[in-house]
Write a protein that holds these residues in place. Sequence first.
Motif, PDB file in Angstrom:
ATOM      1  N   ALA A  33       0.835  -1.198   0.000  1.00 15.71           N
ATOM      2  CA  ALA A  33       0.000   0.000   0.000  1.00 15.71           C
ATOM      3  C   ALA A  33       0.870   1.248   0.000  1.00 15.71           C
ATOM      4  O   ALA A  33       1.917   1.304   0.650  1.00 15.71           O
ATOM      5  N   ALA A  34       0.417   2.261  -0.733  1.00 22.06           N
ATOM      6  CA  ALA A  34       1.081   3.564  -0.771  1.00 22.06           C
ATOM      7  C   ALA A  34       0.001   4.646  -0.776  1.00 22.06           C
ATOM      8  O   ALA A  34      -1.119   4.406  -1.241  1.00 22.06           O
ATOM      9  N   PRO A  35       0.319   5.838  -0.268  1.00 19.92           N
ATOM     10  CA  PRO A  35      -0.669   6.923  -0.283  1.00 19.92           C
ATOM     11  C   PRO A  35      -0.777   7.571  -1.668  1.00 19.92           C
ATOM     12  O   PRO A  35      -0.659   8.785  -1.822  1.00 19.92           O
ATOM     13  N   ASP A  63       5.434   8.872   6.463  1.00 18.33           N
ATOM     14  CA  ASP A  63       6.278   8.161   7.425  1.00 18.33           C
ATOM     15  C   ASP A  63       5.505   7.095   8.191  1.00 18.33           C
ATOM     16  O   ASP A  63       6.090   6.364   8.995  1.00 18.33           O
ATOM     17  N   ASN A  64       4.216   7.003   7.952  1.00 16.80           N
ATOM     18  CA  ASN A  64       3.407   5.965   8.588  1.00 16.80           C
ATOM     19  C   ASN A  64       3.552   4.680   7.781  1.00 16.80           C
ATOM     20  O   ASN A  64       2.692   4.310   6.973  1.00 16.80           O
ATOM     21  N   TRP A  65       4.653   3.981   7.997  1.00 17.77           N
ATOM     22  CA  TRP A  65       4.965   2.792   7.193  1.00 17.77           C
ATOM     23  C   TRP A  65       4.069   1.608   7.543  1.00 17.77           C
ATOM     24  O   TRP A  65       3.957   0.675   6.748  1.00 17.77           O
ATOM     25  N   GLY A  66       3.433   1.639   8.699  1.00 14.79           N
ATOM     26  CA  GLY A  66       2.489   0.591   9.028  1.00 14.79           C
ATOM     27  C   GLY A  66       1.316   0.591   8.067  1.00 14.79           C
ATOM     28  O   GLY A  66       0.832  -0.463   7.652  1.00 14.79           O
ATOM     29  N   ASN A  67       0.853   1.790   7.716  1.00 11.39           N
ATOM     30  CA  ASN A  67      -0.229   1.912   6.736  1.00 11.39           C
ATOM     31  C   ASN A  67       0.269   1.830   5.305  1.00 11.39           C
ATOM     32  O   ASN A  67      -0.424   1.299   4.433  1.00 11.39           O
ATOM     33  N   TYR A  68       1.483   2.359   5.085  1.00 12.95           N
ATOM     34  CA  TYR A  68       1.984   2.488   3.718  1.00 12.95           C
ATOM     35  C   TYR A  68       3.393   1.906   3.603  1.00 12.95           C
ATOM     36  O   TYR A  68       4.391   2.633   3.531  1.00 12.95           O
ATOM     37  N   PRO A  69       3.505   0.582   3.594  1.00 11.34           N
ATOM     38  CA  PRO A  69       4.841  -0.052   3.592  1.00 11.34           C
ATOM     39  C   PRO A  69       5.667   0.213   2.339  1.00 11.34           C
ATOM     40  O   PRO A  69       6.888   0.077   2.384  1.00 11.34           O
ATOM     41  N   ILE A  70       5.042   0.587   1.234  1.00 13.84           N
ATOM     42  CA  ILE A  70       5.845   0.928   0.052  1.00 13.84           C
ATOM     43  C   ILE A  70       6.760   2.106   0.360  1.00 13.84           C
ATOM     44  O   ILE A  70       7.883   2.188  -0.155  1.00 13.84           O
ATOM     45  N   VAL A 205      14.084  -6.869 -16.201  1.00 17.86           N
ATOM     46  CA  VAL A 205      13.744  -8.101 -15.489  1.00 17.86           C
ATOM     47  C   VAL A 205      13.964  -7.870 -13.994  1.00 17.86           C
ATOM     48  O   VAL A 205      15.096  -7.647 -13.558  1.00 17.86           O
ATOM     49  N   CYS A 206      12.898  -7.902 -13.223  1.00 20.14           N
ATOM     50  CA  CYS A 206      13.027  -7.794 -11.765  1.00 20.14           C
ATOM     51  C   CYS A 206      13.505  -9.134 -11.203  1.00 20.14           C
ATOM     52  O   CYS A 206      12.991 -10.183 -11.581  1.00 20.14           O
ATOM     53  N   ASP A 207      14.486  -9.078 -10.318  1.00 21.57           N
ATOM     54  CA  ASP A 207      15.002 -10.333  -9.760  1.00 21.57           C
ATOM     55  C   ASP A 207      14.912 -10.387  -8.237  1.00 21.57           C
ATOM     56  O   ASP A 207      15.479 -11.271  -7.615  1.00 21.57           O
ATOM     57  N   MET A 208      14.168  -9.444  -7.649  1.00 20.70           N
ATOM     58  CA  MET A 208      13.891  -9.496  -6.213  1.00 20.70           C
ATOM     59  C   MET A 208      12.434  -9.103  -6.004  1.00 20.70           C
ATOM     60  O   MET A 208      11.972  -8.118  -6.573  1.00 20.70           O
ATOM     61  N   ILE A 209      11.734  -9.882  -5.193  1.00 21.60           N
ATOM     62  CA  ILE A 209      10.317  -9.637  -4.930  1.00 21.60           C
ATOM     63  C   ILE A 209      10.141  -9.344  -3.448  1.00 21.60           C
ATOM     64  O   ILE A 209      10.593 -10.112  -2.597  1.00 21.60           O
ATOM     65  N   LEU A 210       9.479  -8.214  -3.145  1.00 20.70           N
ATOM     66  CA  LEU A 210       9.274  -7.803  -1.764  1.00 20.70           C
ATOM     67  C   LEU A 210       7.806  -7.474  -1.518  1.00 20.70           C
ATOM     68  O   LEU A 210       7.134  -6.927  -2.398  1.00 20.70           O
ATOM     69  N   ALA A 211       7.365  -7.786  -0.306  1.00 17.39           N
ATOM     70  CA  ALA A 211       6.047  -7.369   0.164  1.00 17.39           C
ATOM     71  C   ALA A 211       6.184  -7.044   1.649  1.00 17.39           C
ATOM     72  O   ALA A 211       5.706  -7.786   2.511  1.00 17.39           O
ATOM     73  N   PRO A 212       6.877  -5.945   1.982  1.00 15.29           N
ATOM     74  CA  PRO A 212       7.137  -5.625   3.392  1.00 15.29           C
ATOM     75  C   PRO A 212       5.839  -5.502   4.186  1.00 15.29           C
ATOM     76  O   PRO A 212       4.880  -4.884   3.736  1.00 15.29           O
ATOM     77  N   GLY A 213       5.851  -6.108   5.372  1.00 15.23           N
ATOM     78  CA  GLY A 213       4.658  -6.096   6.205  1.00 15.23           C
ATOM     79  C   GLY A 213       3.697  -7.224   5.902  1.00 15.23           C
ATOM     80  O   GLY A 213       2.727  -7.435   6.642  1.00 15.23           O
ATOM     81  N   TRP A 214       3.965  -7.970   4.825  1.00 16.03           N
ATOM     82  CA  TRP A 214       3.076  -9.047   4.416  1.00 16.03           C
ATOM     83  C   TRP A 214       3.805 -10.357   4.155  1.00 16.03           C
ATOM     84  O   TRP A 214       3.198 -11.429   4.178  1.00 16.03           O
TER      85      TRP A 214
END
Length: 476
Positions: A33-35, A63-70, A205-214
């Motif tokens: 999620a991002a604002p 700066d509220n990374w809990g709501n917006y981890p992107i 080509v993306c070679d790293m996959i992230l889903a911070p907080g998830w």
Amino acid sequence: MAEYFHGVSTRQVDTSVSTPVTADSGIAFVVGAAPAHTVGGSVNDPIMCQSYAEAVAAMGYSDNWGNYPICEAIYAQFKLYGVSPVVFVNILDPAKHKKSVSEQNYTVTDGKVLLPLEALKDTVKVTGYTAGEDFDLFYEGENLILEVLDGGSIPAETGELTITFDEVDPSKVTEKDIIGGFEVSTKKYSGLELIDKVFPKYGIVCDMILAPGWSHKSTVAAAMRAKAETINGVFHGAKALIDIDTTEVTHYADAPTWKKTQNINDKAEILCWPLFGLGDYVFHASVHTAARMTATDSDNGGCPAESPSNKSLQIDRACLADGTTVLLDLNQANYLNSNGIVTALNFIGGYVLWGNETACFPADTDVKNYFIPVSRMFGWVANSLVLSYWSKLDKKMTRRLIDSIVNSVNIWLNGLVNEEKLLGGRVEFLEEENSETALMAGKAVFHIYMTPPSPMKECEFVLEYDADYVSSALAA
């Protein structure tokens, strides 16, 4: 009748040895999620960003990374490590993840009302007044600002305004939103599924996959691993960077049990524990690990031949979700590594990333699977070959074509050996792998032998007392 010609002419033919195209390395694909509602950004659309300013313009920032981890990844990638590009997918949909805020009075201070950042500007209604005539709205910092306009009908002495609005609700985001899929009714992809749209859209080509907080959710981790294994059906070797839940695992010794319970044991996974901190900020370890990997690749000419382990991290502590500091000694950090878990170590020279192994270790002891740089090199070479020789598809399969591929690949591999990115490498067109029926069917098999260098994870010095030096030094 042949065309008559009298004079000198020239023509060109294709070079028999082609120059390989090297695949991208260290490009993160970040879902969360991002604002984006604050900047009119898109939902479920992969957006490539080359700088912090570009990312903020496309995704918004808080700066509220809990709501917006992107935003956490934006800060780490661009501000702390200065690496790019990064591809972001915002899954926070104002049409889906929202709620209505009941009418209430808000204080006017210096002609302004501070509304929450989550407020959707187009839904704000002020009782008795009109947007654009009596007041204006704009996002700034962590708020939506309502500004009273000069010449409007809102009296200067007004102390309160009655306001109602809708706002995005990040708490309504679910694991299904992160995993995504294909919506039959709209014919659109979402979430992690969008990684297959990055190459058609941007040619990278993306070679790293992230889903911070998830990523600590087992269903999300499994989806990340599945997408990492094969992208677009032809690209391989990507890594899913996964975090251990520090609300569940508060002691390092419990991390291997959590790993087994969550079934995280694949070469396509890099597992991280605990959280990392810098000043007032707390990051998921996967975010720093990804940025450190990209920075290390960049230091090696965009090649993943070197391990990110024992490289500096931009952190001042390791910690848990409740803020408790985690200070690992070498034995404890090595215990995590021995179970295929990457961590941070503050031992010599400040905090460094610590760990060379993918999550398949120790169950899988195939060096090309468990060593992070070796495993990534196999993927990088494979992807480079796909990019380089895709143009050869559907050409006449002649001996000249086969020889040109063999020669050009060998020249490229020799170059990697000279640069010490490989210890050795060659390609062969083996008769036993290319039967007559296969060749008739248009299938050619090229066998590549290659050995990426392993990280020197252990260095031993043997010290021995040599009595001969006594006599040689003290003899008359």
